[in-house]
Design a protein around this motif. Structure first.
Motif, PDB file in Angstrom:
ATOM      1  N   ASN A   4      53.653  14.460  63.822  1.00 52.57           N
ATOM      2  CA  ASN A   4      54.077  15.818  64.141  1.00 52.57           C
ATOM      3  C   ASN A   4      53.463  16.141  65.491  1.00 52.57           C
ATOM      4  N   THR A  18      63.272  17.696  73.818  1.00 50.71           N
ATOM      5  CA  THR A  18      63.379  18.490  72.604  1.00 50.71           C
ATOM      6  C   THR A  18      64.833  18.537  72.157  1.00 50.71           C
ATOM      7  N   SER A  23      67.840  23.929  59.964  1.00 53.51           N
ATOM      8  CA  SER A  23      66.879  23.633  58.900  1.00 53.51           C
ATOM      9  C   SER A  23      67.480  22.680  57.866  1.00 53.51           C
ATOM     10  N   LEU A  26      66.897  18.895  58.325  1.00 59.15           N
ATOM     11  CA  LEU A  26      65.599  18.318  57.978  1.00 59.15           C
ATOM     12  C   LEU A  26      65.651  17.520  56.678  1.00 59.15           C
ATOM     13  N   GLU A  53      60.418  17.467  59.670  1.00 59.92           N
ATOM     14  CA  GLU A  53      59.882  18.827  59.668  1.00 59.92           C
ATOM     15  C   GLU A  53      59.942  19.366  61.085  1.00 59.92           C
ATOM     16  N   ASN A  54      59.770  20.657  61.215  1.00 59.39           N
ATOM     17  CA  ASN A  54      59.714  21.256  62.546  1.00 59.39           C
ATOM     18  C   ASN A  54      58.551  20.613  63.296  1.00 59.39           C
ATOM     19  N   SER A  69      62.968  20.625  67.036  1.00 55.55           N
ATOM     20  CA  SER A  69      62.646  22.047  66.953  1.00 55.55           C
ATOM     21  C   SER A  69      63.724  22.723  66.113  1.00 55.55           C
ATOM     22  N   VAL A  70      63.311  23.414  65.076  1.00 52.11           N
ATOM     23  CA  VAL A  70      64.252  24.018  64.140  1.00 52.11           C
ATOM     24  C   VAL A  70      64.761  25.359  64.689  1.00 52.11           C
ATOM     25  N   GLN A 132      61.688  30.545  61.833  1.00 47.68           N
ATOM     26  CA  GLN A 132      61.824  29.108  62.049  1.00 47.68           C
ATOM     27  C   GLN A 132      61.132  28.417  60.882  1.00 47.68           C
ATOM     28  N   ALA A 134      59.494  25.620  58.736  1.00 46.64           N
ATOM     29  CA  ALA A 134      58.764  24.389  59.051  1.00 46.64           C
ATOM     30  C   ALA A 134      59.330  23.198  58.294  1.00 46.64           C
ATOM     31  N   GLU A 135      59.862  23.455  57.111  1.00 44.94           N
ATOM     32  CA  GLU A 135      60.452  22.394  56.294  1.00 44.94           C
ATOM     33  C   GLU A 135      61.660  22.962  55.571  1.00 44.94           C
TER      34      GLU A 135
END
Length: 146
Positions: A4, A18, A23, A26, A53-54, A69-70, A132, A134-135
């Motif tokens: 990460n 990037t 989401s 993911l 993940e983000n 990046s989400v 945003q 993260a998962e």
């Protein structure tokens, strides 16, 4: 996956590209992305990997990283008043078959007008916000990991 991006100590040593992902992306094991530099990449995760993940970072060359990046989602956040309300809300969302995240006594799910209407009818307090994730939000796994 390399790591990460938050776990890379010498990040300044890398050129970073990037790519923005939804989401829902993911949860995928195979993903095609285009970076902010216009480069196309294919990501294929091993079956036993933990998933994306983000901030997932992939080494794509010497001192070059691709970082996911989400894109912020519109979400519903519910903070039940007590354990009874938590049970009622959990039962209702289960009946609607919605993937959720429960953390620190709060329920998070993607915005859905049917859920909003149901929460309003049941007089459950909630907020709608952009966030945003993260998962990815997940459905309940009833297989006990099998």
């Amino acid at each position: 996956m390399f790591a990460n991006v938050e776990d890379i100590n010498d990040l300044e040593q890398y050129h970073i590209e990037t790519c923005m992902v939804k989401s829902d992306d993911l949860m995928k094991r195979i993903l095609r992305v285009t970076s902010d530099h216009g480069n196309d990449y294919g990501i294929r995760l091993a079956e036993d990997s933990e998933g994306l993940e983000n901030g997932s970072a992939f080494k794509v060359g010497h001192r070059r990283l691709l970082v996911l990046s989400v894109i912020p989602d519109e979400i519903i956040k519910i903070a039940p008043k007590d354990i009874d309300e938590m049970g009622v809300i959990a039962h209702m969302l289960g009946n609607l078959h919605k993937p959720v995240q429960v953390e620190a006594g709060k329920i998070t799910l993607l915005f859905d007008p049917v859920v909003v209407k149901t929460l309003d009818q049941k007089q459950v307090e909630y907020t709608v916000e952009k966030a945003q994730l993260a998962e990815p939000l997940r459905y309940v796994d009833l297989t006990n990991g099998k």
